[in-house]
Design a protein around this motif. Structure first.
Motif, short mmCIF file in Angstrom:
data_model
loop_
_atom_site.label_atom_id
_atom_site.label_comp_id
_atom_site.label_asym_id
_atom_site.label_seq_id
_atom_site.Cartn_x
_atom_site.Cartn_y
_atom_site.Cartn_z
N LEU A 44 21.78 -28.71 12.70
CA LEU A 44 20.93 -29.39 13.68
C LEU A 44 19.46 -29.13 13.39
CD1 LEU A 44 22.97 -28.64 16.94
CD2 LEU A 44 22.92 -30.78 15.64
N ASP A 45 19.15 -27.89 13.02
CA ASP A 45 17.75 -27.57 12.71
C ASP A 45 17.26 -28.37 11.51
OD1 ASP A 45 17.26 -25.71 14.74
OD2 ASP A 45 18.26 -24.12 13.62
N GLN A 46 18.13 -28.59 10.51
CA GLN A 46 17.70 -29.31 9.33
C GLN A 46 17.38 -30.77 9.63
OE1 GLN A 46 16.85 -27.69 6.61
NE2 GLN A 46 17.48 -25.93 7.85
N VAL A 47 18.07 -31.34 10.63
CA VAL A 47 17.75 -32.72 11.04
C VAL A 47 16.32 -32.78 11.55
CG1 VAL A 47 18.32 -34.57 12.65
CG2 VAL A 47 20.15 -33.28 11.53
N ILE A 48 15.95 -31.82 12.40
CA ILE A 48 14.58 -31.78 12.92
C ILE A 48 13.60 -31.49 11.80
CG2 ILE A 48 13.05 -30.70 14.62
CD1 ILE A 48 15.35 -32.30 15.83
N TYR A 49 13.98 -30.57 10.89
CA TYR A 49 13.09 -30.21 9.78
C TYR A 49 12.85 -31.41 8.87
CZ TYR A 49 11.39 -27.87 5.59
OH TYR A 49 10.64 -27.51 4.50
N ASP A 50 13.91 -32.16 8.60
CA ASP A 50 13.75 -33.32 7.72
C ASP A 50 12.79 -34.35 8.34
OD1 ASP A 50 15.49 -32.07 6.07
OD2 ASP A 50 17.21 -33.37 6.46
N ALA A 51 12.90 -34.52 9.66
CA ALA A 51 11.97 -35.43 10.34
C ALA A 51 10.54 -34.91 10.24
CB ALA A 51 12.38 -35.60 11.79
N GLY A 52 10.39 -33.59 10.34
CA GLY A 52 9.06 -33.00 10.23
C GLY A 52 8.48 -33.15 8.83
N ILE A 53 9.32 -33.03 7.81
CA ILE A 53 8.85 -33.22 6.43
C ILE A 53 8.33 -34.63 6.24
CG2 ILE A 53 9.63 -33.35 4.03
CD1 ILE A 53 9.15 -30.52 5.04
N PHE A 54 9.01 -35.58 6.88
CA PHE A 54 8.54 -36.97 6.79
C PHE A 54 7.15 -37.10 7.41
CE2 PHE A 54 8.14 -41.20 8.71
CZ PHE A 54 8.32 -42.00 7.59
N LEU A 55 6.89 -36.33 8.50
CA LEU A 55 5.57 -36.40 9.13
C LEU A 55 4.49 -35.79 8.25
CD1 LEU A 55 6.52 -35.34 12.79
CD2 LEU A 55 6.07 -37.66 11.95
N LEU A 254 19.38 -34.60 -3.51
CA LEU A 254 19.13 -35.16 -2.18
C LEU A 254 17.91 -34.46 -1.58
CD1 LEU A 254 22.75 -35.40 -0.70
CD2 LEU A 254 21.31 -37.27 -1.51
N THR A 255 16.98 -35.24 -1.07
CA THR A 255 15.76 -34.68 -0.47
C THR A 255 15.65 -35.13 0.98
OG1 THR A 255 14.48 -36.58 -1.24
CG2 THR A 255 14.56 -34.62 -2.67
N PRO A 256 14.90 -34.39 1.83
CA PRO A 256 14.80 -34.74 3.25
C PRO A 256 14.17 -36.11 3.46
CG PRO A 256 13.98 -32.53 2.85
CD PRO A 256 14.18 -33.16 1.51
N SER A 257 14.69 -36.80 4.47
CA SER A 257 14.14 -38.10 4.85
C SER A 257 14.41 -38.32 6.32
CB SER A 257 14.76 -39.22 4.01
OG SER A 257 14.36 -40.49 4.50
N VAL A 258 13.53 -39.06 6.98
CA VAL A 258 13.69 -39.31 8.40
C VAL A 258 14.89 -40.20 8.68
CG1 VAL A 258 12.26 -41.38 8.53
CG2 VAL A 258 12.40 -39.84 10.50
N ILE A 259 15.34 -40.95 7.64
CA ILE A 259 16.48 -41.83 7.84
C ILE A 259 17.76 -41.25 7.24
CG2 ILE A 259 15.08 -43.92 7.90
CD1 ILE A 259 15.78 -44.41 4.98
N GLY A 260 17.71 -39.97 6.85
CA GLY A 260 18.89 -39.32 6.27
C GLY A 260 18.47 -38.51 5.08
N SER A 261 19.02 -38.83 3.91
CA SER A 261 18.65 -38.14 2.68
C SER A 261 18.51 -39.17 1.57
CB SER A 261 19.70 -37.09 2.30
OG SER A 261 19.79 -36.09 3.30
N GLU A 262 17.47 -38.97 0.71
CA GLU A 262 17.24 -39.87 -0.42
C GLU A 262 17.31 -39.07 -1.71
OE1 GLU A 262 14.31 -43.32 1.08
OE2 GLU A 262 13.40 -41.33 1.08
#
Length: 759
Positions: A44-55, A254-262
């Motif tokens: 769950l934390d990684q979902v938030i972190y991935d969104a933050g990386i997008f920011l 796979l790298t972090p992305s706000v829409i999942g992983s790219e």
């Protein structure tokens, strides 16, 4: 539906809400800490972190370029592997532009797979390449290094990423220790060329601050470089990364992305790490122990708020905490580059609210069950109340609510019963707390203290009674403290109107035997004290005043039997007659006074002037005998009063008789009838010896007389008392003014009636 007493009584031991809150707080804070320590909310934390990386995305650096062996290069140059001479030519083209450093993210075949000429050309190309770097790969725990000829002309580095269970590349070790030989990561080694030191924090857990999604960093096709289609100034002074981006050759991550992983090629991942180091865009992560302590503290504060807040506010606080924690984590990541895993706070908050409310509800239900049993035991002490609204088959809580509703009706009936009982008492009764605050009071007490029942709780006993009832020799708070100690008190009190009271204080205890308040009883004994004094006066009158003339008659009779002391018969008869008349006068005055005190008044409307005229006519013979003239001054208007004629005429007559008695021979008595706005006044003035100022207070006391220099003037001491009693029973008063040696003026003041009303 009545709960069986035995079933309720046999329930487990009841605990207070504070006890249950302590248990819930301990459990929730421990769980929140364990969630952090065990990384249970990692996904769950990684979902938030991935969104933050997008920011955190930002423009790519101009000094970092990827020379990619892409699908176009494969199509132009030929299938991989390329000949060593081709790779050497590619390096020579890049070296000619004088870049700052060149990172080659590919496996260089050993000399056994290349021709001697290709090996020599490639080694020479590496030697001429500034700050060339070659990766060392780990295969089955062993390092796979480039050939010796290549390794001596380049810096050996690591490019092995750290892959998380979700296979998304979030961090990297800047210094690899996997095989026991510390080797810097290629991006870290290239950043050192630019003078970048090691970033703060743990180099083995360096969080990657990606520039953006795949394709953000500038790419140049390797085929274009080989063909000379890339201007030298495009590569001059740049950090060049050579690697695969071809779909079948690249090492994809796979790298972090706000829409999942790219998916991103390994060489581009290295380029992103290099950009974050050059931009000094570091993402710091607190120590896990610190995160756990902060999370546990947040839960402690939230549960303190739950304990104090209402249900609705607690629900709002739960959702606010669950949402605020991720939002705050994103803000910290975006503004300060600090990553604080938030989902342990969110999960703990979502767990804490239902858990606390379950324990609270359970405690309340147990308390209700206990109180229902206690209330049912006390129901026989108050008048019965009909139970309405009970449901035979309903929710557990609903049944408890209905049972409480029934028992509250009993409590209301008990309260009403007690209130009516208090109001029915013939004396003032107040209930106070041990510190003297008023709890309740009956109607007589409210009237005595001039208080409103709704405002009782704002008053203390000393303030409520300070200006109305004053204790003799003590004060109210001292009396309350003495009663709480169990002292025997004999308290008397009085007020400004002359009323007398007896006071009793009795403490009462609750079910645990603790003193919870006092009952104060204030009984008006003014009438009783007056009756006692009147009885004493009557006994004194009978034992002294009535007996005195009778004893004198008996003494005269004894003397008359003695021939040596015998008086002439005429003198003896005159003395006995005078003493008998005095006895009769005393008895009549006493009877008239008793009648004035107790008689039911036969009221009617009378003109005060006509009553005065009747009295003057009756007393006129006595006045003429002393050659005293009576002058009458009439009012301008009729002075009409409501009066009992017999009593009022005798009262005015008593004043006239006294005026005649004390006036000198040939004196003058002035009778006046006056009116004011509210009163009618009858005044009688004489020019006798007057009354000394010290004797004025005695005039209206029973059996008391002012001192007179003329011992021949007799009296019972009841005449003026009779006048005062009659005036007061007619809602009036008696006034006296006197100047010694110049006379006295007595006035009867009565409420006046308008003459038109009288008609």
């Amino acid at each position: 539906m009545q709960a069986p007493e035995g079933a309720l009584a046999s329930r487990r031991k009841k605990h207070s809400l504070a006890y249950e809150w302590g248990i819930v707080t301990g459990v929730v804070t421990i769980i929140s800490f364990l969630l952090v320590a065990g990384s249970w909310t990692w996904n769950l934390d990684q979902v938030i972190y991935d969104a933050g990386i997008f920011l955190l995305k930002r423009p790519a650096r101009e000094d970092v370029i990827i020379v990619s062996i892409d699908d176009e290069s494969i199509a132009t140059v030929g299938p991989w592997p390329w000949p060593g001479a081709t790779i050497a030519s590619l390096l020579d083209h890049m070296s000619a532009a004088r870049p700052k450093a060149v990172g080659i993210d590919m496996v260089f075949a050993g000399p056994d797979t290349l021709s001697r000429r290709d090996n020599k050309l490639l080694a020479e190309a590496l030697r001429k390449t500034p700050n060339a770097m070659l990766p060392v790969f780990k295969v089955q725990g062993q390092e796979v290094k480039p050939a010796v000829d290549f390794a001596r002309n380049a810096q050996l580095v690591s490019t092995n990423p750290q892959i998380y269970p979700d296979e998304v590349l979030h961090n990297v070790s800047l210094v690899s220790q996997e095989t026991g030989n510390p080797r810097p990561h290629m991006a870290f080694a290239m950043a050192k060329v630019a003078g970048i030191a090691a970033p703060p924090g743990d180099a083995n857990e360096y969080l990657i601050s990606y520039v953006g999604p795949p394709g953000t960093i500038k790419h140049v096709s390797a085929a274009a470089v080989l063909q000379g289609n890339v201007p030298p100034n495009l590569l001059a002074g740049k950090f060049i990364l050579l690697g695969f981006t071809a779909s079948r050759l690249a090492n994809w991550h796979l790298t972090p992305s706000v829409i999942g992983s790219e998916k991103m090629a390994g060489v581009e991942v290295t380029a992103n790490i290099l950009c974050s180091l050059l931009d000094r865009k570091y993402i710091r992560q607190p120590d896990i122990l610190f995160v756990g302590l902060v999370t546990a503290t947040a839960m402690l504060l939230l549960l303190i708020a739950f304990y104090r807040a209402s249900q609705w506010l607690s629900l709002c606080l739960m959702f606010a905490t669950a949402v605020f924690a991720p939002v705050l984590a994103l803000v910290l990541l975006y503004r300060f580059g600090l990553w604080f895993p938030p989902m342990s706070v969110t999960v703990s908050a979502l767990f804490a609210y239902p858990y606390w409310n379950w324990k609270r509800l359970e405690t309340i239900c147990n308390y209700l069950d206990e109180e229902i049993v206690r209330l049912e035991h006390d129901q026989h002490k108050v008048p019965p109340v009909r139970a309405v609204g009970l449901i035979s088959f309903a929710d557990y809580i609903q049944n408890r609510v209905e049972l409480i509703h029934v028992n509250i009706n009993y409590l209301r009936a008990a309260r009403k019963f007690l209130s009516e009982s208090l109001d029915g008492l013939p004396f003032a009764a107040l209930v106070v707390t041990p510190d003297g605050k008023l709890v309740t009071a009956n109607q007589r007490a409210l009237e005595l203290c001039q208080l409103d029942k709704m405002d009782l709780s704002r008053h203390r006993i000393d303030h409520a009674l300070a200006h109305h009832v004053e204790l003799d020799g003590s004060d109210w708070l001292t009396a309350v403290l003495s009663a709480l100690k169990g002292d025997e008190l004999d308290l008397k009190a009085g007020d400004s109107k002359g009323s007398e009271f007896e006071v009793a204080l009795a403490p009462f205890r609750n079910d645990e035997g603790v003193v919870s308040g006092l009952i104060i009883v204030i009984e008006d004994v003014t009438a009783l004290r007056l009756a006692q004094r009147e009885r004493e006066d009557a006994l004194s009158f009978l034992s002294h005043d009535i007996r005195a003339p009778q004893n004198s008659i008996m003494a005269l009779a004894e003397l008359q039997r003695d021939s040596g002391m015998r008086k002439p018969e005429a003198e003896f008869v005159a003395d006995v007659e005078a003493l008998a008349r005095k006895t009769v006068m005393l008895a009549e005055d006493f009877l008239y006074l008793a009648m004035a005190d107790s008689k039911t008044l036969n009221l009617d409307k009378y003109d005060l002037q006509s009553l005065v005229d009747d009295c003057v006519a009756e007393i006129q013979p006595q006045a003429r005998a002393k050659q005293i003239s009576i002058e009458i001054s009439e009012a301008d208007d009729r002075a009409v009063v409501m009066a009992d004629r017999s009593l009022l005429v005798r009262a005015i007559g008593n004043l006239l008789v006294n005026a005649v008695k004390y006036s000198p021979q040939g004196g003058v008595i002035i009778m006046k009838c006056e009116i004011s706005v509210m009163d009618a006044i009858c005044s009688i003035s004489d020019n006798g010896p007057g009354i000394h100022e010290d004797d004025l207070p005695k005039l209206f006391r029973r059996f008391s007389r002012a001192q007179s220099r003329d011992s021949r003037i007799s009296g019972s001491g009841l005449g003026l008392v009779f006048v005062d009693v009659v005036a007061r029973r007619h809602r009036g008063r008696t006034l006296v003014k006197s100047i010694p040696e110049r006379g006295a003026t007595f006035s009867i003041v009565l409420p006046r009636i308008d003459p038109l009303d009288a008609e």
